[in-house]
Design a protein around this motif. Structure first.
Motif: not given
Length: 199
Positions: A124-139, A141-150, A180-182
């Motif tokens: 979860v720590v890794v996923a949150v870090a990935v989400f934060a970086v992607v969200w900071a670039v793209l702004r 939420v949906g796409e940041a969630s996808v990358v974090a889940t990936a 995969a479900v998410v």
């Protein structure tokens, strides 16, 4: 063997029913709104925040996370890892395909995060870090969630291969399935993210 199988079946059914309870829908209805007919039509934290306001969206986010974390952590402590994986996965499935919403449900990001937090908190720590970086670039939420889940899926696959020693192999396989479900609930976001990657 049979009593143990019966236990896992009971955990799966109980987890599915718990997951089917939609905090977003309950909160919205208490405020006289119907999230299934407002905003994106999704009964989740993001749409709750969009339709009801950020404060209510944050509340739904926390409730979705706890809905999965508490039963998964409780079963982990009392039954063991396999039972926790069963109930955690069932909660996520119930959340995205709710028996109380005629098969509709949320996208499962916060709910999955709660289940993963109980059995593999570092993921979860890794996923949150990935989400934060992607969200900071793209702004977005949906796409940041996808990358974090990936990223969670990749970690799970790596754990299956023995590359991530701090995640047990059964948990690794479970992470791939839950991820995969998410991801299956984020088809539009996956296509948008892939389009961005391809340029």
């Amino acid at each position: 063997m049979l009593p143990l199988l019966g236990l896992y079946v009971a955990l799966a059914v109980g987890g599915y029913l718990v997951g089917g309870v939609s905090p977003a829908t309950i909160v919205a209805r208490s405020l006289g709104r119907d999230l299934l007919r407002a905003g994106s039509g999704n009964p989740g934290a993001t749409n709750a925040g969009r339709v009801l306001g950020r404060r209510w969206g944050a509340l739904v986010l926390v409730l979705d996370l706890l809905k999965a974390y508490l039963p998964t952590a409780l079963v982990l402590a009392s039954v063991g890892l396999v039972g926790a994986l069963v109930v955690g996965g069932a909660v996520v499935l119930g959340h995205v395909v709710s028996p109380f919403l005629r098969g509709r449900g949320g996208k499962g990001v916060a709910c999955a995060a709660g289940a993963v937090l109980a059995v593999a908190p570092l993921v979860v720590v890794v996923a949150v870090a990935v989400f934060a970086v992607v969200w900071a670039v793209l702004r977005v939420v949906g796409e940041a969630s996808v990358v974090a889940t990936a990223a969670v899926v990749v970690l799970g696959a790596a754990a299956l291969g023995g590359v991530v020693p701090w995640v047990e192999r059964p948990t690794g396989g479970w992470l791939v399935l839950v991820g995969a479900v998410v991801l299956s609930r984020h088809g539009r976001n996956v296509r948008a993210w892939w389009a961005r990657v391809r340029g």
